[in-house]
Design a protein around this motif. Structure first.
Motif, PDB file in Angstrom:
ATOM      1  N   MET A   1       0.839  -1.199   0.000  1.00  0.00           N
ATOM      2  CA  MET A   1       0.000   0.000   0.000  1.00  0.00           C
ATOM      3  C   MET A   1       0.878   1.256   0.000  1.00  0.00           C
ATOM      4  O   MET A   1       1.780   1.385   0.823  1.00  0.00           O
ATOM      5  CB  MET A   1      -0.908  -0.017   1.242  1.00  0.00           C
ATOM      6  N   LYS A   2       0.597   2.152  -0.944  1.00  0.00           N
ATOM      7  CA  LYS A   2       1.400   3.380  -1.025  1.00  0.00           C
ATOM      8  C   LYS A   2       0.706   4.500  -0.223  1.00  0.00           C
ATOM      9  O   LYS A   2      -0.395   4.934  -0.568  1.00  0.00           O
ATOM     10  CB  LYS A   2       1.568   3.826  -2.473  1.00  0.00           C
ATOM     11  N   ILE A   3       1.401   4.907   0.858  1.00  0.00           N
ATOM     12  CA  ILE A   3       0.845   5.961   1.717  1.00  0.00           C
ATOM     13  C   ILE A   3       1.754   7.186   1.639  1.00  0.00           C
ATOM     14  O   ILE A   3       2.965   7.076   1.813  1.00  0.00           O
ATOM     15  CB  ILE A   3       0.744   5.502   3.183  1.00  0.00           C
ATOM     16  N   ALA A   4       1.147   8.342   1.388  1.00  0.00           N
ATOM     17  CA  ALA A   4       1.931   9.588   1.354  1.00  0.00           C
ATOM     18  C   ALA A   4       1.476  10.512   2.473  1.00  0.00           C
ATOM     19  O   ALA A   4       0.318  10.482   2.894  1.00  0.00           O
ATOM     20  CB  ALA A   4       1.747  10.289   0.011  1.00  0.00           C
ATOM     21  N   VAL A   5       2.438  11.324   2.927  1.00  0.00           N
ATOM     22  CA  VAL A   5       2.133  12.366   3.907  1.00  0.00           C
ATOM     23  C   VAL A   5       2.222  13.706   3.193  1.00  0.00           C
ATOM     24  O   VAL A   5       3.191  13.955   2.464  1.00  0.00           O
ATOM     25  CB  VAL A   5       3.174  12.376   5.058  1.00  0.00           C
ATOM     26  N   TYR A   6       1.232  14.538   3.403  1.00  0.00           N
ATOM     27  CA  TYR A   6       1.291  15.923   2.901  1.00  0.00           C
ATOM     28  C   TYR A   6       1.476  16.797   4.141  1.00  0.00           C
ATOM     29  O   TYR A   6       0.506  17.123   4.823  1.00  0.00           O
ATOM     30  CB  TYR A   6       0.006  16.238   2.134  1.00  0.00           C
ATOM     31  N   PRO A   7       2.741  17.142   4.451  1.00  0.00           N
ATOM     32  CA  PRO A   7       2.986  17.916   5.677  1.00  0.00           C
ATOM     33  C   PRO A   7       2.920  19.411   5.409  1.00  0.00           C
ATOM     34  O   PRO A   7       3.170  19.866   4.296  1.00  0.00           O
ATOM     35  CB  PRO A   7       4.428  17.516   6.022  1.00  0.00           C
ATOM     36  N   GLY A   8       2.601  20.169   6.431  1.00  0.00           N
ATOM     37  CA  GLY A   8       2.587  21.617   6.276  1.00  0.00           C
ATOM     38  C   GLY A   8       2.048  22.302   7.504  1.00  0.00           C
ATOM     39  O   GLY A   8       1.665  21.650   8.472  1.00  0.00           O
ATOM     40  N   SER A   9       2.014  23.632   7.421  1.00  0.00           N
ATOM     41  CA  SER A   9       1.476  24.415   8.545  1.00  0.00           C
ATOM     42  C   SER A   9      -0.033  24.604   8.381  1.00  0.00           C
ATOM     43  O   SER A   9      -0.761  24.666   9.374  1.00  0.00           O
ATOM     44  CB  SER A   9       2.154  25.783   8.611  1.00  0.00           C
ATOM     45  N   PHE A  10      -0.482  24.754   7.144  1.00  0.00           N
ATOM     46  CA  PHE A  10      -1.921  24.888   6.840  1.00  0.00           C
ATOM     47  C   PHE A  10      -2.594  25.916   7.750  1.00  0.00           C
ATOM     48  O   PHE A  10      -3.659  25.657   8.323  1.00  0.00           O
ATOM     49  CB  PHE A  10      -2.641  23.528   6.949  1.00  0.00           C
ATOM     50  N   ASP A  11      -1.970  27.078   7.863  1.00  0.00           N
ATOM     51  CA  ASP A  11      -2.470  28.112   8.795  1.00  0.00           C
ATOM     52  C   ASP A  11      -2.871  29.371   8.035  1.00  0.00           C
ATOM     53  O   ASP A  11      -2.142  30.377   8.112  1.00  0.00           O
ATOM     54  CB  ASP A  11      -1.393  28.398   9.844  1.00  0.00           C
ATOM     55  N   PRO A  12      -3.996  29.393   7.337  1.00  0.00           N
ATOM     56  CA  PRO A  12      -4.970  28.308   7.194  1.00  0.00           C
ATOM     57  C   PRO A  12      -4.779  27.571   5.866  1.00  0.00           C
ATOM     58  O   PRO A  12      -3.992  27.980   5.021  1.00  0.00           O
ATOM     59  CB  PRO A  12      -6.299  29.079   7.169  1.00  0.00           C
ATOM     60  N   MET A  13      -5.581  26.517   5.704  1.00  0.00           N
ATOM     61  CA  MET A  13      -5.608  25.771   4.454  1.00  0.00           C
ATOM     62  C   MET A  13      -6.129  26.684   3.335  1.00  0.00           C
ATOM     63  O   MET A  13      -7.055  27.468   3.545  1.00  0.00           O
ATOM     64  CB  MET A  13      -6.571  24.605   4.620  1.00  0.00           C
ATOM     65  N   THR A  14      -5.516  26.575   2.137  1.00  0.00           N
ATOM     66  CA  THR A  14      -5.945  27.397   0.992  1.00  0.00           C
ATOM     67  C   THR A  14      -6.536  26.502  -0.108  1.00  0.00           C
ATOM     68  O   THR A  14      -6.461  25.265  -0.015  1.00  0.00           O
ATOM     69  CB  THR A  14      -4.738  28.140   0.381  1.00  0.00           C
ATOM     70  N   LYS A  15      -7.043  27.148  -1.140  1.00  0.00           N
ATOM     71  CA  LYS A  15      -7.546  26.372  -2.288  1.00  0.00           C
ATOM     72  C   LYS A  15      -6.398  25.646  -2.984  1.00  0.00           C
ATOM     73  O   LYS A  15      -6.579  24.599  -3.579  1.00  0.00           O
ATOM     74  CB  LYS A  15      -8.264  27.293  -3.274  1.00  0.00           C
ATOM     75  N   GLY A  16      -5.197  26.227  -2.917  1.00  0.00           N
ATOM     76  CA  GLY A  16      -4.016  25.566  -3.502  1.00  0.00           C
ATOM     77  C   GLY A  16      -3.721  24.267  -2.775  1.00  0.00           C
ATOM     78  O   GLY A  16      -3.445  23.237  -3.400  1.00  0.00           O
ATOM     79  N   HIS A  17      -3.799  24.289  -1.447  1.00  0.00           N
ATOM     80  CA  HIS A  17      -3.593  23.057  -0.660  1.00  0.00           C
ATOM     81  C   HIS A  17      -4.642  22.002  -1.053  1.00  0.00           C
ATOM     82  O   HIS A  17      -4.307  20.837  -1.258  1.00  0.00           O
ATOM     83  CB  HIS A  17      -3.757  23.339   0.843  1.00  0.00           C
ATOM     84  N   LEU A  18      -5.894  22.458  -1.129  1.00  0.00           N
ATOM     85  CA  LEU A  18      -6.975  21.504  -1.421  1.00  0.00           C
ATOM     86  C   LEU A  18      -6.768  20.849  -2.788  1.00  0.00           C
ATOM     87  O   LEU A  18      -6.968  19.639  -2.944  1.00  0.00           O
ATOM     88  CB  LEU A  18      -8.342  22.217  -1.343  1.00  0.00           C
ATOM     89  N   ASP A  19      -6.310  21.636  -3.755  1.00  0.00           N
ATOM     90  CA  ASP A  19      -6.062  21.099  -5.091  1.00  0.00           C
ATOM     91  C   ASP A  19      -4.964  20.023  -5.051  1.00  0.00           C
ATOM     92  O   ASP A  19      -5.093  18.964  -5.655  1.00  0.00           O
ATOM     93  CB  ASP A  19      -5.657  22.265  -6.018  1.00  0.00           C
ATOM     94  N   VAL A  20      -3.897  20.291  -4.291  1.00  0.00           N
ATOM     95  CA  VAL A  20      -2.807  19.301  -4.175  1.00  0.00           C
ATOM     96  C   VAL A  20      -3.335  18.035  -3.481  1.00  0.00           C
ATOM     97  O   VAL A  20      -3.024  16.906  -3.885  1.00  0.00           O
ATOM     98  CB  VAL A  20      -1.595  19.894  -3.407  1.00  0.00           C
TER      99      VAL A  20
END
Ligand code: PNS
Length: 168
Positions: A1-20
């Motif tokens: 199973m391929k599991i990825a982590v998307y790490p970040g501060s997300f302060d706050p989450m943006t539409k760019g984050h959501l797209d990724v």
């Protein structure tokens, strides 16, 4: 199973984050969006608030979960047996930072691979840092963050420019 982590501060989450996140969730069996808890910084939104916003914004993606971590990313990944890091690239400045971080992470743990996605061109000008600055001066961020994040900003920081219908 391929599991990825998307790490970040997300302060706050943006539409760019959501797209990724949306695109990344199609590439991996599981995607864990993980917030860095940095005790030396005072964030705009608490870890719980950020986790809640990301959970709600990604509720349509069944293989996406939300978590948080402290300390080194590679240690967190080793503890959880994660192999892949997902990051978005907006600009040349991002590229310079990211190549340094991915190389350092590889030196710290040779098993870790970083996968980059180019941010959608419609969102490449958006950053959480700029969003925080705009919020501070009561500017309008409506088109830059998911709707529920916008509502949370309005709730927490009061009136936004978007709501200013006065004629004076
Ligand atoms: O959203 P951001 O702030 O650009 O995310 C940066 C993040 C959280 C991915 C990066 O700062 C990180 O991984 N920090 C954890 C500490 C760490 O592992 N540092 C060494 C990285 S080379």
């Amino acid at each position: 199973m391929k599991i990825a982590v998307y790490p970040g501060s997300f302060d706050p989450m943006t539409k760019g984050h959501l797209d990724v996140i949306e695109r990344g969730s199609n590439m991996f069996d599981k995607l864990v969006v993980s917030i860095l808890v940095n005790s030396s910084k005072t964030p705009c939104f608490t870890t719980d608030e950020r986790m809640d916003m990301i959970r709600k914004a990604t509720s349509h993606l069944k293989n996406v979960s939300v978590d948080h971590f402290e300390g080194l990313l590679v240690n967190y990944m080793k503890e959880n047996n994660y192999e892949y890091i997902l990051r978005g690239l907006r600009t040349v400045a991002d590229f310079e930072n990211e190549i340094q971080m991915s190389t350092m992470n590889k030196k710290l743990n040779n098993k870790v691979e970083t996968i980059f996605l180019m941010t959608d061109v419609n969102y490449s000008y958006i950053s959480s840092t700029l969003i925080r600055e705009i919020i501070k001066f009561n500017g309008d961020v409506k088109n830059m963050v998911p709707d529920l994040v916008y509502e949370k900003i309005a709730q927490k920081y009061g009136r936004t420019k978007d709501e200013d219908h006065s004629t004076s």
